[in-house]
Enzyme design. Sequence first.
Site, PDB file in Angstrom:
ATOM      1  CD  GLU A   7      47.921  38.846  39.730  1.00  0.00           C
ATOM      2  OE1 GLU A   7      47.716  38.386  40.859  1.00  0.00           O
ATOM      3  OE2 GLU A   7      47.008  39.070  38.901  1.00  0.00           O
TER       4      GLU A   7
ATOM      5  CD  GLU B 188      47.184  41.426  43.993  1.00  0.00           C
ATOM      6  OE1 GLU B 188      46.260  40.606  43.720  1.00  0.00           O
ATOM      7  OE2 GLU B 188      47.614  42.254  43.181  1.00  0.00           O
TER       8      GLU B 188
END
Length: 465
Positions: A180, A366
């Site tokens: 991220e 995720e």
Amino acid sequence: MSDKPVNAQDTLALVARTDFPADFVWGCSTSSFQIEGAAAIDGRTPSIWDQFCQQPGKIRDSSDATVACDHYHRWPEDLDLASQFGMNAYRFSIAWPRIFPDASGVPNRLGLDFYSRLVDGMLERGLTPWATLYHWDLPQYLQDAGGWENRATVDAYLHYVDVVTRHLGDRIKHWITHNEPWCTAMHGNWDGMHAPGKQDFKAALQVSHHVMLSHGLAVPVIRANVPAAKVGIALSLHPLRAASDSAADLLAMQRHDGLRNRWFLDPLFGRGYPADVLAHCADYLPQITASEVDLIATPLDFLGVNYYFPETIAAAPDNPPLHTSLKEVAGRERTGFGWEVAPDGMRELLQRIAQDYPAIPIYLTENGSSYEDQVEADGSVQDTARRDYFIRHLHALQQARQQGVDVRGYFAWSLMDNFEWAEGYLRRFGMVYIDFATQQRTVKQSGHWFRNFLHQNVVSPLDMT
């Protein structure tokens, strides 16, 4: 499928393991800072998050990750749980401050040995290791020298990557360069919600470029050190909705998409940074060269997608530099964190990637939800909402696959409750409940469901308990 809540019986017909290929990757994700603890043990020195936790008001419950889940000492028990669930993969991250505790460039043997034992433990349990090289815990000494704003941090990262992949590459074949980068750059340097806590949009764009550049430069290093390596990156991506059909809101959604999604996807796939973002943010642009942009586009083996929720965007003329704002729409189902529950958003996002970008294997690196879990009088944790969340999102994932999206794996976030960054210990995402006072592990209802789902071919009423 509707995104409205469903009851237990309605979920029965939604998904079965036989809906997925035999070689589909089933895993769970964790990160070093959130679970390891042992903050000053065996040579580890502070990361930017250790420093951030010491600043008053930065962590909602004023906690820190000095102990966290004590995974550093309890990893055999934790890997046993992942294996017992029937997972065939385990995604973890490596703590940079354990490997290089100071600026000397000399690796810490004790840190390398810990991850060597951890990887061996995965392999012994039939868990394929998926290593994330950077999950936000930058060594504080590098932040003191300018952090990711400083081009020298890219070189320090490459040295770190080289040492780690040489040491572990005989056993780890799947590597994720960054988790991220949007959060690294924007939460860390624009809104200040994450470490190092800056609020400077120009700095955030410079950080994002250096992180992406470090990714592109790291890919050939990993491949040189690891025969048959599979290398990717994990992006936090969001399907977007305009708050209305007005021209202003539609433009706001496009601008938000430019920075939230395309700012990372476009350069990865050889398109350079989005022209509309470059134009709109001209006063804030980082130092970028054409050759660096080319390096970011070094071909990948897979794309990791972290999906949690869609975002609804409205025009906000008084909110520079994007002149956009997030709008919470009333009446939609939400997690305990306040995030919208939208399985169809996952399907829409995956379809968009498949349609807009060159073909590439995709892994859901995720996906998960936070609820206010409680231990019942009988010792159980009945997290029915999380169980249904998994079922509904796996159904949406299978729908995307049926529509031609090349999704090859799913990693649940997370194996266990942990230190949830700025939220401290107030948010629980795990399939395993952690009593942080005693470190006792308790498998939740969602964990029992996942175990039964992976061990049995078809969901049955007995699996719902």
